[in-house]
Design a protein around this motif. Structure first.
Motif, PDB file in Angstrom:
ATOM      1  N   ASP A  79      41.021  38.267  13.136  1.00 50.47           N
ATOM      2  CA  ASP A  79      40.950  38.089  11.684  1.00 50.47           C
ATOM      3  C   ASP A  79      40.433  36.691  11.321  1.00 50.47           C
ATOM      4  OD1 ASP A  79      41.893  40.647  11.392  1.00 50.47           O
ATOM      5  OD2 ASP A  79      43.980  40.040  11.025  1.00 50.47           O
ATOM      6  N   ARG A  80      40.806  35.676  12.114  1.00 52.05           N
ATOM      7  CA  ARG A  80      40.294  34.321  11.858  1.00 52.05           C
ATOM      8  C   ARG A  80      38.782  34.270  12.015  1.00 52.05           C
ATOM      9  NH1 ARG A  80      43.601  31.343  15.796  1.00 52.05           N
ATOM     10  NH2 ARG A  80      45.415  32.576  15.386  1.00 52.05           N
ATOM     11  N   LYS A  96      53.398  43.815  21.838  1.00 52.34           N
ATOM     12  CA  LYS A  96      53.157  43.863  20.393  1.00 52.34           C
ATOM     13  C   LYS A  96      52.931  42.468  19.829  1.00 52.34           C
ATOM     14  CE  LYS A  96      55.556  48.154  19.240  1.00 52.34           C
ATOM     15  NZ  LYS A  96      56.689  48.763  18.536  1.00 52.34           N
ATOM     16  N   ALA A  97      53.717  41.507  20.301  1.00 56.13           N
ATOM     17  CA  ALA A  97      53.534  40.123  19.840  1.00 56.13           C
ATOM     18  C   ALA A  97      52.170  39.597  20.258  1.00 56.13           C
ATOM     19  CB  ALA A  97      54.642  39.235  20.395  1.00 56.13           C
ATOM     20  N   ARG A  98      51.767  39.872  21.501  1.00 52.82           N
ATOM     21  CA  ARG A  98      50.437  39.434  21.968  1.00 52.82           C
ATOM     22  C   ARG A  98      49.339  40.139  21.176  1.00 52.82           C
ATOM     23  NH1 ARG A  98      47.046  36.998  25.055  1.00 52.82           N
ATOM     24  NH2 ARG A  98      45.555  38.022  26.409  1.00 52.82           N
ATOM     25  N   ASN A  99      49.524  41.417  20.901  1.00 53.38           N
ATOM     26  CA  ASN A  99      48.547  42.160  20.112  1.00 53.38           C
ATOM     27  C   ASN A  99      48.425  41.559  18.715  1.00 53.38           C
ATOM     28  OD1 ASN A  99      46.690  44.117  19.489  1.00 53.38           O
ATOM     29  ND2 ASN A  99      48.228  45.659  18.972  1.00 53.38           N
ATOM     30  N   ASP A 100      49.564  41.189  18.117  1.00 54.25           N
ATOM     31  CA  ASP A 100      49.530  40.567  16.793  1.00 54.25           C
ATOM     32  C   ASP A 100      48.796  39.227  16.836  1.00 54.25           C
ATOM     33  OD1 ASP A 100      50.900  42.719  15.757  1.00 54.25           O
ATOM     34  OD2 ASP A 100      52.870  41.720  15.856  1.00 54.25           O
ATOM     35  N   ASP A 101      49.031  38.441  17.901  1.00 57.72           N
ATOM     36  CA  ASP A 101      48.325  37.162  18.044  1.00 57.72           C
ATOM     37  C   ASP A 101      46.827  37.377  18.192  1.00 57.72           C
ATOM     38  OD1 ASP A 101      50.726  35.838  17.875  1.00 57.72           O
ATOM     39  OD2 ASP A 101      50.926  35.556  20.057  1.00 57.72           O
ATOM     40  N   LEU A 102      46.444  38.345  19.012  1.00 57.72           N
ATOM     41  CA  LEU A 102      45.018  38.622  19.204  1.00 57.72           C
ATOM     42  C   LEU A 102      44.378  39.154  17.923  1.00 57.72           C
ATOM     43  CD1 LEU A 102      45.080  40.199  22.776  1.00 57.72           C
ATOM     44  CD2 LEU A 102      44.266  37.933  22.120  1.00 57.72           C
ATOM     45  N   GLN A 103      45.111  39.965  17.199  1.00 61.18           N
ATOM     46  CA  GLN A 103      44.582  40.475  15.935  1.00 61.18           C
ATOM     47  C   GLN A 103      44.419  39.334  14.930  1.00 61.18           C
ATOM     48  OE1 GLN A 103      43.472  43.615  15.460  1.00 61.18           O
ATOM     49  NE2 GLN A 103      42.668  42.819  13.545  1.00 61.18           N
ATOM     50  N   ALA A 104      45.345  38.383  14.945  1.00 56.01           N
ATOM     51  CA  ALA A 104      45.217  37.216  14.074  1.00 56.01           C
ATOM     52  C   ALA A 104      43.979  36.404  14.455  1.00 56.01           C
ATOM     53  CB  ALA A 104      46.470  36.353  14.151  1.00 56.01           C
ATOM     54  N   ASP A 105      43.696  36.273  15.769  1.00 55.40           N
ATOM     55  CA  ASP A 105      42.477  35.583  16.210  1.00 55.40           C
ATOM     56  C   ASP A 105      41.229  36.317  15.726  1.00 55.40           C
ATOM     57  OD1 ASP A 105      43.850  33.577  17.470  1.00 55.40           O
ATOM     58  OD2 ASP A 105      43.697  34.468  19.479  1.00 55.40           O
TER      59      ASP A 105
END
Length: 170
Positions: A56-57, A45-54
């Protein structure tokens, strides 16, 4: 010393241990596996959140422009590009009669896709090898003719003339 009650109690305890131990052991192992899987889920979930933030960037145009400038060395029209060179990694410029020459040659100022295209063009060319010969220029490598002779055989059958002595008429 030992009474019958103590002996029966010990037998019941041993039997209970024999019957309960495998189940209890499985329960403890499954709880450990459950804890590991929960930790893996949280990490995913943390990795998914990081990838989703990427992701979104990348939807931000300013971020796309910044990445194009950084990764691909793009400049906007009207801007003057400068390349800062670390003096510890660049060799000293050779000194000529006019003064020191440019440290950066014209090859290093080309964009990356130019060097990629040049490498594709070079890869498409046949190498010029001094050991390989053309059958047209080397009679020994020529295929045989209709009568079964090669060009090398024809060359040995033909009369030879010495280049130093001109042929005589007569």
């Amino acid at each position: 010393m030992f009474s019958v009650r103590a002996l029966v109690f010990a037998i019941v305890v041993v039997m209970a241990f024999v019957l309960v131990y495998p189940t209890l052991n499985s329960y403890v192992r499954q709880q450990a596996q459950l804890a590991d899987l929960n930790a893996q889920v949280e990490a995913a979930k943390a990795r998914n959140d990081d990838l989703q933030a990427d992701v979104d960037r990348w939807s931000d145009p300013a971020y796309v422009v910044a990445q194009a400038r950084e990764r691909l060395s793009f400049v906007l029209p009207g801007e003057t590009p400068y390349r800062v060179v670390d003096p510890e990694t660049v060799p000293d410029a050779p000194v000529t009669a006019d003064g020191p020459s440019s440290v950066i040659d014209s090859e290093s100022t080309k964009p990356w896709y130019t060097s990629v295209w040049e490498s594709v063009a070079v890869a498409g060319k046949l190498p010029v090898d001094a050991t390989s010969t053309d059958p047209a220029t080397d009679p020994a490598k020529a295929p045989p003719t209709k009568d079964g002779k090669t060009a090398a055989d024809d060359a040995t059958d033909a009369p030879t003339t010495d280049a130093a002595t001109p042929p005589t008429d007569g």
